[in-house]
Design an enzyme around this catalytic site. Structure first.
Site, PDB file in Angstrom:
ATOM      1  N   ARG A  33       0.809  -1.222   0.000  1.00 37.68           N
ATOM      2  CA  ARG A  33       0.000   0.000   0.000  1.00 37.68           C
ATOM      3  C   ARG A  33       0.839   1.266   0.000  1.00 37.68           C
ATOM      4  O   ARG A  33       0.348   2.317  -0.396  1.00 37.68           O
ATOM      5  CB  ARG A  33      -0.921   0.007   1.229  1.00 37.68           C
ATOM      6  N   TYR A 148      -8.614 -14.999  12.862  1.00 38.76           N
ATOM      7  CA  TYR A 148      -7.297 -15.093  12.234  1.00 38.76           C
ATOM      8  C   TYR A 148      -6.961 -16.549  11.926  1.00 38.76           C
ATOM      9  O   TYR A 148      -6.610 -16.900  10.793  1.00 38.76           O
ATOM     10  CB  TYR A 148      -6.220 -14.480  13.126  1.00 38.76           C
TER      11      TYR A 148
END
Length: 257
Positions: A33, A148
């Site tokens: 990103r 997760y």
């Protein structure tokens, strides 16, 4: 020379893959990103190893980000020979403490992005009769430990299933399941690490070397350390009810703060 595309390339395991593959002479497509960090990383790897390093800024929690990487993986003129799906993160807090939006974002990055990018990559690889995909999961995949662990369990099952379906095509797929690795992962999630024993920590560069060796051997799952192999062997022998209680207590001790 072959080309490898790595998501989450600027830090941790992804950066270790980039260093190792560049040193081995592979061209790279670096995905993350942060454009500034990507460009600095690409320049360093190019200058040090003489390889070409493309920069692709993409947020894999968005459709636009996934689509941008899918498009690069579908490029037949400059094909990708190895995909490393490494992008991921952890959420701080137990179930119901984490906002639903954050849980859904995790599933987007860990599951949807892995599904879509793997599919985009292997279509061309199968046509060419060669290629590889490493989907970074976790030893948490084998433990009952929240969203997760559940998302990483999906990664393992998906990768093993696709590896079987593509057997004999020249395309290899492998789920990489590390334990605790010294990266930015825990800091970004706001997780305390002071209680984690030294022996449980893995070195990212050594982990990547072991993972690539396992991929070359044709393994569909890699737990790249004898300590964690032994621990996961014990997990298989432990009743699920007891295991759930142990992992819950362990998670509160070693996990988010």
């Amino acid at each position: 020379m072959t080309t490898a595309l790595i998501t989450g390339a600027t830090a941790g395991i992804g950066a270790a893959f980039a260093r190792r593959l560049a040193a081995d002479g592979h061209h790279l497509v670096l995905v993350a990103r942060d454009t500034g960090r990507l460009r600095a990383q690409a320049t360093e790897l190019h200058d040090r190893h003489g390889i070409e390093a493309e920069v692709l800024t993409a947020d894999l929690s968005t459709d636009a980000g996934i689509e941008a990487v899918e498009a690069r993986l579908g490029d037949r003129v400059s094909p990708v020979d190895l995909l490393v799906n490494n992008a991921g993160f952890g959420n701080k807090g137990r179930y119901l403490d984490v906002p639903m939006a954050d849980e859904l974002t995790m599933l987007k990055v860990h599951c949807e992005a892995v599904l879509r990018l793997t599919s985009a990559a292997v279509a061309g690889m199968r046509e060419r009769g060669r290629g590889g995909v490493v989907n970074v999961a976790s030893v948490a995949a084998f433990l009952p430990r929240g969203t997760y662990g559940a998302s990483k369990a999906w990664v393992v099952q998906f990768t093993q299933g696709v590896a079987k379906d593509l057997s004999g095509t020249g395309v290899r797929l492998m789920a990489l399941c590390p334990g605790f690795v010294r990266t930015e992962f825990h800091e970004r999630a706001g997780m305390g690490t002071g209680d984690i024993p030294d022996w449980m920590w893995l070195d990212a560069d050594k982990l990547v070397a072991a993972a690539l060796a396992d991929l070359a051997r044709g393994r569909s799952v890699s737990i790249p350390d004898p300590r964690y192999k032994a621990l996961m062997g014990l997990v298989k022998l432990t009743p699920r009810g007891l295991l759930g209680g142990v992992t819950s207590k362990t998670g509160r001790k070693y996990g988010p703060r």
